[in-house]
Each structure stands twice: as C-alpha cells, then as structure tokens.
Design an enzyme around this catalytic site. Structure first.
Site, PDB file in Angstrom:
ATOM      1  N   GLY A  33      62.891  57.270  10.007  1.00  0.00           N
ATOM      2  CA  GLY A  33      62.902  56.010   9.271  1.00  0.00           C
ATOM      3  C   GLY A  33      64.290  55.659   8.794  1.00  0.00           C
ATOM      4  N   ASN A  34      64.382  54.673   7.905  1.00  0.00           N
ATOM      5  CA  ASN A  34      65.679  54.278   7.351  1.00  0.00           C
ATOM      6  C   ASN A  34      65.528  54.002   5.862  1.00  0.00           C
ATOM      7  OD1 ASN A  34      65.194  51.290   6.903  1.00  0.00           O
ATOM      8  ND2 ASN A  34      64.720  51.464   9.089  1.00  0.00           N
ATOM      9  N   ARG A  35      66.631  53.703   5.197  1.00  0.00           N
ATOM     10  CA  ARG A  35      66.648  53.595   3.739  1.00  0.00           C
ATOM     11  C   ARG A  35      66.266  52.225   3.180  1.00  0.00           C
ATOM     12  NH1 ARG A  35      69.200  57.807   1.216  1.00  0.00           N
ATOM     13  NH2 ARG A  35      70.295  59.253   2.590  1.00  0.00           N
ATOM     14  N   SER A  36      65.817  51.308   4.029  1.00  0.00           N
ATOM     15  CA  SER A  36      65.485  49.978   3.507  1.00  0.00           C
ATOM     16  C   SER A  36      64.270  50.028   2.576  1.00  0.00           C
ATOM     17  CB  SER A  36      65.197  49.006   4.651  1.00  0.00           C
ATOM     18  OG  SER A  36      64.834  47.760   4.122  1.00  0.00           O
ATOM     19  N   ALA A 100      64.738  46.168   8.318  1.00  0.00           N
ATOM     20  CA  ALA A 100      65.628  47.100   9.016  1.00  0.00           C
ATOM     21  C   ALA A 100      64.776  47.768  10.095  1.00  0.00           C
ATOM     22  CB  ALA A 100      66.175  48.138   8.040  1.00  0.00           C
TER      23      ALA A 100
END
Ligand code: CTP
Ligand code: CA
Length: 224
Positions: A33-36, A100
């Site tokens: 995943g990502n930090r959004s 994102a």
C-alpha cells in the site's frame, strides 16, 4: 477554522472524486500500500458539497470519514478503482483523481498465507504494472467533461517540480494537474498541503497552501 459561507457556485455540477490509496494483496493477510490518508480527496468532496455540487466519492482505504452528503463507493485495489471510475464517469461532468494509486502489484497472489518456513532467509516478490486509471478516463473523456489529476513528487525545487508536472499533465491528458510535494513528513497523512495547480499546457494557474479544505477550495476555483 471558521469558513465564510460562499455562494453555491457549483450547484448543478456532478463531481466524481477518488480518494485514499489503493492496496494490492500479496496473500490473504498482506498487501502493498501507500501512505495516502484520503484527507485531501475527502476535503475536496466536503468543499464541493458545501458549494452545491453533487458528489460521488470513490473511497480507497480511507483513514478519515467520508463527508455526509456524498454518495460513497468503497474500493480496495487498483482494478476495483478502475472499474468503479469507468462505470461512474459518464454520469459526472467533472472527475478529480486525488487517490494515490499503486503503480505496481504482485504478479502472483498467494492463495494461502506465505509462511516463513516455506521461504527461507530472503523473499523476492515480482511486481507488474497496474493500469493507469487517470489515463484511461482521459482517453474515454465525454465531450465537455473536465478531468483533474494529482501528481505526488519528492522534487524540492519549485521550477523542477513544475517541469515534472507539465510533462505529467501532457502525458495523462488532464485539464488541470495539482502538483504536491511529498516526502517522509510532508503531504501524506498531514492536515495541511502545499500545491501548485497547472493547466493542460503546464502553466501555473495558481498555488495554494494551508489546511486541506482551503486547498480544496482553490482547486475547485480553478475549474471552469
Ligand atoms: N494514477 C492513476 N492510475 C495509476 C497511477 C496513477 O490513475 N496506475 C493517477 C493518480 O491518481 C494521480 C495521477 O495519476 O491523479 C498521477 O499520479 P502519480 O503517482 O503522481 O504519477 P504516475 O503517472 O503514477 O507516475 P510516477 O508515480 O512514476 O511519478
Ligand atoms: Ca504513481
């Protein structure tokens, strides 16, 4: 913060907003995943609703609550986001891709949990490209439909940031591109944002910084 009640200048407008970050499964219990957090996309939805627009929010793994009054569709992966955006696109005159989106996903998803003892000391995971949702939406754009993209860049210098944004705006085919500087501590997850808004030609139409709701208003102001 107190906001002056403005005109309902977006009344009659139907806006489709993606927010959050996509997650790509590795096995039944893990993902990439990502930090959004979804804060900027949710702020856009809130601001658009306050200004009289009808809003559909495609929500990918939000860390914050969706605003009351938006129609919400939840998605997890990039494929789910793509399917939802394509299905909803034609019913909206404006699309804002604040989510994102994962650029890569595991090429194979394990059907059972990956176990250490089956692997050994190192594990390599092969990744493949995901579809570009924004580029598809632009390619399939209905006449008169306005499409806004975002760009997350770690470049520090303002002119270098603009130049990267200009290339991205042209490649994607968007009407507006919101360029924001991200890093270990800026952008993702924070309650404030600092952006540069470019038109299709890569010219700066405005800049905005401050809390994500006021940045959202400046982005909506740039729509025509
Ligand atoms: N985006 C998308 N689908 C993808 C990747 C990105 O729709 N598979 C969208 C994002 O929602 C954003 C815009 O494209 O509105 C730009 O995302 P960004 O990550 O900045 O650019 P990329 O084109 O993915 O290029 P890179 O990450 O390599 O800079
Ligand atoms: Ca990307």
């Amino acid at each position: 913060a107190l906001r002056v009640v403005g005109p309902r200048d977006l009344a009659g407008r139907r806006i489709l907003i993606s927010a959050g970050g996509t997650r790509e499964p590795l096995d039944p219990v893990r993902f990439l995943g990502n930090r959004s957090s979804g804060r900027q996309g949710v702020a856009l939805a809130r601001a658009a609703l306050d200004r009289g627009a009808e809003v559909t929010l495609v929500a990918a793994n939000l860390e914050v609550e969706a605003p009351h009054g938006a129609a919400v569709e939840e998605v997890g992966t990039t494929d789910e986001l793509l399917a939802a955006m394509r299905r909803l696109s034609s019913a909206h005159d404006t699309i804002i891709m604040a989510a994102a989106v994962a650029d890569f996903r595991p090429r194979e998803v394990a059907q059972g949990k990956i176990k250490k003892d089956d692997i050994g000391e190192t594990l390599s995971i092969e990744l493949e490209r995901t579809p570009d949702v924004l580029q598809s939406l632009c390619a399939e754009r209905a006449p008169g439909q306005r499409i806004v993209g975002f760009a997350a860049e770690t470049e520090q210098d303002a002119e270098a940031l603009r130049a990267l944004g200009a290339v991205k705006a042209a490649r994607k085919g968007v009407d507006l591109l919101v360029v924001n500087r991200v890093g270990w501590s800026e952008g993702f997850g924070s309650s404030t944002n600092d952006v540069m808004i470019l038109d299709a030609a890569g010219t700066v139409v405005s800049t905005a910084s401050g809390d994500k709701l006021s940045v959202a208003d400046r982005i909506l102001d740039a729509l025509d």
